[in-house]
Design an enzyme around this catalytic site. Sequence first.
Site, PDB file in Angstrom:
ATOM      1  N   ASN A 177       0.805  -1.223   0.000  1.00 26.01           N
ATOM      2  CA  ASN A 177       0.000   0.000   0.000  1.00 26.01           C
ATOM      3  C   ASN A 177       0.843   1.282   0.000  1.00 26.01           C
ATOM      4  OD1 ASN A 177       0.666  -0.874   2.659  1.00 26.01           O
ATOM      5  ND2 ASN A 177      -0.831   0.557   3.513  1.00 26.01           N
TER       6      ASN A 177
ATOM      7  N   GLY B 218       2.345  -5.594   7.440  1.00 25.07           N
ATOM      8  CA  GLY B 218       1.335  -6.211   6.585  1.00 25.07           C
ATOM      9  C   GLY B 218       0.153  -6.708   7.392  1.00 25.07           C
ATOM     10  N   SER B 219      -0.503  -7.731   6.882  1.00 28.95           N
ATOM     11  CA  SER B 219      -1.734  -8.228   7.492  1.00 28.95           C
ATOM     12  C   SER B 219      -1.442  -9.041   8.748  1.00 28.95           C
ATOM     13  CB  SER B 219      -2.494  -9.107   6.492  1.00 28.95           C
ATOM     14  OG  SER B 219      -1.805 -10.332   6.284  1.00 28.95           O
TER      15      SER B 219
ATOM     16  N   GLU C 196       4.295  -4.824  12.361  1.00 29.38           N
ATOM     17  CA  GLU C 196       3.456  -3.639  12.157  1.00 29.38           C
ATOM     18  C   GLU C 196       2.239  -4.096  11.367  1.00 29.38           C
ATOM     19  OE1 GLU C 196       3.955  -0.898  13.582  1.00 29.38           O
ATOM     20  OE2 GLU C 196       6.019  -1.112  14.253  1.00 29.38           O
TER      21      GLU C 196
ATOM     22  N   CYS D  12      -3.119   1.478   6.765  1.00 32.94           N
ATOM     23  CA  CYS D  12      -3.356   0.710   7.991  1.00 32.94           C
ATOM     24  C   CYS D  12      -3.861   1.579   9.133  1.00 32.94           C
ATOM     25  CB  CYS D  12      -2.100  -0.041   8.402  1.00 32.94           C
ATOM     26  SG  CYS D  12      -0.679   1.020   8.756  1.00 32.94           S
TER      27      CYS D  12
ATOM     28  N   GLU E 220     -10.860  -5.713   8.769  1.00 30.93           N
ATOM     29  CA  GLU E 220     -10.244  -4.424   8.442  1.00 30.93           C
ATOM     30  C   GLU E 220     -10.642  -4.072   7.018  1.00 30.93           C
ATOM     31  OE1 GLU E 220      -5.899  -2.143   8.337  1.00 30.93           O
ATOM     32  OE2 GLU E 220      -5.986  -4.320   8.538  1.00 30.93           O
TER      33      GLU E 220
END
Length: 457
Positions: free
Chosen positions: A115, A190-191, A212, A246, A336
Amino acid sequence: MTGLTHHLNAMRSFFNTGVTRSADFRKQQLLQLKESILKYEEALNNALYEDLHKNKEEVWITETGMVLSEIATALKELKNWMEPRNVPTNLANLPGKSFLYYEPLGVVLIIAPWNYPFQLLFMPLVGAIAAGNCVVLKPSELASATEKVMGRIIEEAFDPAYILYAPGEGATMIPELMDNFHYDHVFYTGSTAVGKIIYQKAAASLTPVTLELGGKSPCLVTPNASLKVAARRIINIKFSNAGQMCIAPDYVLAHRSIKKEFIRLLKETITKFYGDQPIASYDFGRIINKKHFFRLKALMAEQEIIHGGEHNEEQLFIAPTIIDEPSMDAPVMKEEIFGPLLPVIGYETDEEITSCIRRNENPLAFYIFTGNKKEAERWLREIPFGGGCVNNAATHYLNKHLPFGGRGNSGTGHYHGKFSFETFSHVKGILKTTTWPDIPLAYPSLKGKLGTFKKII
């Protein structure tokens, strides 16, 4: 031995030479990184437009400018960060002196998402270089145009025995990178789902990890808020990068007494920022690929859309969209969102706020809009979250003097500025004592000395 394993072993050998430990070496590498980024600045602009439809101004604010600012800070502060730090010494160790020494961890792995593909790979890289490490970089393959440009930046600036660029599909590359080599630290953005896989792989070799991740970051708008300002600041962040951020507000909790007026202001602001046809807006991005496009379409299904909702599969476009009062059990309120959909939920009581937020505990960010300082302070202390803002959204991320990171499902560890340097360093506690006086009290026999020890210790 595979080619990748050979490269990784070469990195370990290079680190063991001690070359990376000097301040001069680290500064030279940071300057080379800066020079290479500036050389490819226009190529990065074009690549990020191709991947995510970001204009060059947005690229500067959220990608290249942030990294260059991080480099500037590291260059300015590096000597100070590296200096042993004097800390107080307890009575039992007087007349000794106590210090904190920072040393490089070794060979570290940084894995970045799509992203903000440049910033989220290069920001931790700056900290890892400043701390004196060798670094393996795994970019996201989904931002393919940016991935190629970043490869040229790294490969022209650095020897692969020092900084190794390892592109490729994550599902195959991450096991290749992690299963046959022991890193000294793994840094993943990331996820949450993939973060758990990274954590499990690192645990097998007791490798420390910074994660993160993300989550559903709530945005609380109380009756004491400046509604016009709140609408502008929420819309500005929520629909930046088409919501693929995020720390974007995932949903808004608005008091019912102001909800109707606030929604009117949200709609008005969207039109002012992106026009009547957001698909033609200079400032509005695109969804990264069809998989995420269809995921977001599914989240909109059977929801009450009160603004936006338009989409174009060919252009990977989904308009800035407001969803009114979704069910707490709907997928849009359980996952999310990571896209340009903004649910707005009314509340009456404080219990409704806490109940809603606790459904997705420990969000990466929390935002409260209120003109009442006591109200803001109460909610900042009441809600567990990674970091956040009062009367703004996401802008805490821009302050390198604040640690950025999550807690629980939204991550572990933090970085930015000096916090990045510390993340990629080991802190050694050192006590220095003189040979005189050599006090007999500490030596055997200890019999009869208990009372004295209690007083001193």
